[in-house]
Design an enzyme around this catalytic site. Structure first.
Site: not given
Length: 342
Positions: A148-150
């Site tokens: 998942l993106d940050k």
């Protein structure tokens, strides 16, 4: 004459701009070095005088690159690429000998990389799981089968042995087309899609910045199939003409490209609230909100995206595992402020 590389204590690397070279020096160097260093790190090196262009020191990151330019850069000693365990709290939803399911908070990077060698989910997992993580992903991504993106929160599964890693990776590669894998996200977006339910089928590829993505023509060399199914589940600030100030959209992925939901929603004119990469043009939309809601929206400093559901087949028992994670507090506060519009 002083050696501009001496202070940086760096190894000299010489690069030549090809005939299609263009853009800012910091952006070009970041791409040319294949992601070994973040753009901020490259910018810092330029400002320190550790970069020469055609033999002359350049300290302005915005300096334009031209075809044929000879660029010398002083590369600092690489940071330790082997991640160490760190006592970072984990929200564990489930764990057994084969896998661990966690709810990743926004702000936590999944695996070490340029500019984020410590403080990642991998560092936390190494501390929590010890040596039981699968090694297939390499030293920087042990056990990681998806990411998942940050700044995206939500459910993730991590493999604890190689057999589980292979089984889970195959499910994610299949995108649930022939198996039980399913991923669902909740996103707060500006406006309301004209169709309350639909499919966005638009290939994605690299944008000018190596970290960003954009919708591409199918014939583009780097175009990759990307399909997102969406449904509007809540509408906020609805007007007589059926338009809205914002909406809560549920998205199901048929493919899993980098930034897929963020790019796809922006592509149809409804970027995610708070998205710093694909929603900046809509930032002034907050001025249309009542004062109380405007304060909350302006203070929301990440893309409003939460991976609330993940379903997959257990790699050992073949049981269908289903996990859901509630919307985190910051995003819930955002939704409550938007609900107050009605």
């Amino acid at each position: 004459m002083n050696d501009p590389f001496k202070e940086a204590g760096a190894t000299r690397k010489v690069l030549k701009a090809d005939e299609e070279a263009a853009g800012r020096l910091d952006s070009w160097l970041t791409a040319a070095l294949a992601g070994d260093f973040s753009r901020n790190r490259i910018k810092s090196l330029i400002e320190q005088g550790a970069v020469l262009v055609n033999g002359a020191a350049v300290t302005e990151p915005k300096r334009k690159v031209h075809p044929g330019d000879v660029i010398e850069v002083g590369l600092p000693e690489p940071e330790d690429p082997v991640p160490q365990g760190e006592d970072i709290p984990l929200d564990v939803l489930y764990e057994d000998d084969d896998l661990i399911v966690i709810c990743k908070p926004a702000g936590l990077v999944v695996h070490p990389g340029a500019g984020n060698w410590t403080g990642t989910l991998v560092n936390a997992l190494i501390h929590h799981c010890g040596e039981s993580l699968s090694g297939i992903g390499g030293v920087r991504r042990p056990g990681i089968v998806h990411r998942l993106d940050k700044e995206t929160s939500g459910v993730m599964v991590v493999a604890k042995n190689d057999a589980a890693h292979r089984h889970l990776s195959a499910q994610f590669a299949d995108h649930g087309r022939t198996g039980p894998l399913e991923r669902a996200y909740q996103a707060a977006v500006w406006g309301r899609p004209r169709q309350l339910r639909g499919v966005i089928d638009a290939p994605l590829g690299r944008a000018g910045d190596r970290t960003k993505r954009a919708v591409k023509r199918e014939e583009s060399e780097d175009a990759r199939e990307a399909i997102t199914h969406y449904e509007v589940v809540e509408r906020y600030g609805e007007k007589p003409d059926s338009t809205c100030l914002a909406s809560l959209v549920e998205c199901h992925l048929e493919t899993g490209r980098t930034h897929q939901i963020r790019v796809h929603m922006a592509h149809i004119g409804h970027p995610l609230i708070g998205d710093p990469d694909y929603g900046l043009a809509f930032k002034t939309k907050a001025n249309l909100l009542p004062p109380a809601a405007k304060v909350v929206v302006n203070a929301f400093d990440r893309q409003a995206l939460h991976a609330y559901m993940l379903q997959f087949e257990h790699p050992a028992s073949n049981e269908i595992m289903h996990f859901e994670a509630p919307i985190p507090d910051d995003m819930e506060a955002l939704l409550q402020a938007l609900r107050a519009l009605d």
